[in-house]
Design an enzyme around this catalytic site. Sequence first.
Site, PDB file in Angstrom:
ATOM      1  CD1 TRP A  54      45.204  38.857  31.711  1.00  0.00           C
ATOM      2  CD2 TRP A  54      43.468  37.442  31.634  1.00  0.00           C
ATOM      3  NE1 TRP A  54      44.324  39.189  32.749  1.00  0.00           N
ATOM      4  CE2 TRP A  54      43.261  38.340  32.704  1.00  0.00           C
ATOM      5  CE3 TRP A  54      42.511  36.454  31.380  1.00  0.00           C
ATOM      6  CZ2 TRP A  54      42.128  38.286  33.524  1.00  0.00           C
ATOM      7  CZ3 TRP A  54      41.386  36.388  32.195  1.00  0.00           C
ATOM      8  CH2 TRP A  54      41.195  37.289  33.248  1.00  0.00           C
ATOM      9  CB  ALA A  96      48.289  40.792  28.416  1.00  0.00           C
ATOM     10  CG  ASP A  97      44.773  42.441  34.337  1.00  0.00           C
ATOM     11  OD1 ASP A  97      43.848  41.624  34.174  1.00  0.00           O
ATOM     12  OD2 ASP A  97      44.682  43.456  35.050  1.00  0.00           O
ATOM     13  CB  VAL A  98      42.854  46.038  30.725  1.00  0.00           C
ATOM     14  CG1 VAL A  98      42.396  47.492  30.675  1.00  0.00           C
ATOM     15  CG2 VAL A  98      42.952  45.471  29.310  1.00  0.00           C
ATOM     16  CD1 TRP A 150      45.076  44.305  38.763  1.00  0.00           C
ATOM     17  CD2 TRP A 150      44.778  42.278  39.689  1.00  0.00           C
ATOM     18  NE1 TRP A 150      45.274  43.372  37.785  1.00  0.00           N
ATOM     19  CE2 TRP A 150      45.095  42.123  38.310  1.00  0.00           C
ATOM     20  CE3 TRP A 150      44.543  41.156  40.458  1.00  0.00           C
ATOM     21  CZ2 TRP A 150      45.183  40.870  37.707  1.00  0.00           C
ATOM     22  CZ3 TRP A 150      44.631  39.906  39.878  1.00  0.00           C
ATOM     23  CH2 TRP A 150      44.947  39.767  38.504  1.00  0.00           C
TER      24      TRP A 150
END
Length: 302
Positions: free
Chosen positions: A236, A255-257, A297
């Site tokens: 990440w 993998a970023d939440v 985002w």
Amino acid sequence: MKANENNRLVLSTPTAFNFDECLRFLDRSSLECLHRIEGRYVYRLLEIKDDLILVSMGCDQPNQMQIAILNKTVDAGAQKSIHKFVEDWFDLDRDLTPFYRLSDRDPLLKKLAERHYGLRIIGIPDFWEALCWSIIGQQINLQFAYTLKKRMVEAFGEKIVYEGNVYWAFPKTERIAALDPDDLKLLQFSRQKAQYAIEIAQQICAGNISKEKLQSIENIEDKRNALIKLRGVGAWTADYVLMKCLRESSAFPIADVGLHNAIKLQLNLPQKPSLNEIQIMAQRWKGWEAYATFYLWRSLYE
């Protein structure tokens, strides 16, 4: 770039550039300590050849950004460095036409691209700052990450006061490289994060890794592997640095939440998508995974 005797620069901006959209993203946290937004202007303290230069940036004319150098007179070399920083910070030299063409055909990105048209990936041009910020942000919520950064900057960074406001520069690598982990633990860094940050600063000071060395590597996977060799840098973190500092448009922090939450919200899913499901979606974003991620985002700050 044009300059005049009054310490003002004028940069040409692409047609697909919306400064107000970029400001909204920059204004997402009240704890941000490295820039200040006032109206339709953003103020930032730049460190150029050991000189602290305060600039303001705004877009009062179409296809132009006006930059005012506020605290001193600078030479042509410093003006070029300021130009390069701003261009890099806002990713101004990238043609987004292919991304918008791709988004127009993508059910997940289409509305986001239309709503936030002209938004650019707000980067972190300084390699050390990008690595350190990504280490700080590992496995904690964004608000606490900003809190830790603010404490670190105010403890070890340099500042100036201009017209009653304090402006900070990110701590130099040399300053952090000389610390003991306990110095950062006092700011509520975990011992592990403190060690990682200090060791990475030491690696940069020793010349073992640099932005220029990574930019000279042609293959993105080789760049990624070089980053992952650093203690404390996982997949990440490497992807984040590739995206925000090295400007790799195909970098993909899968993998970023935040990415997972954004996809879940945009598609009204009962639960977050699996990595396999995201990989299938991302096949449509080939070469533009970084921008797809950034726009997703952005959707979290509606």
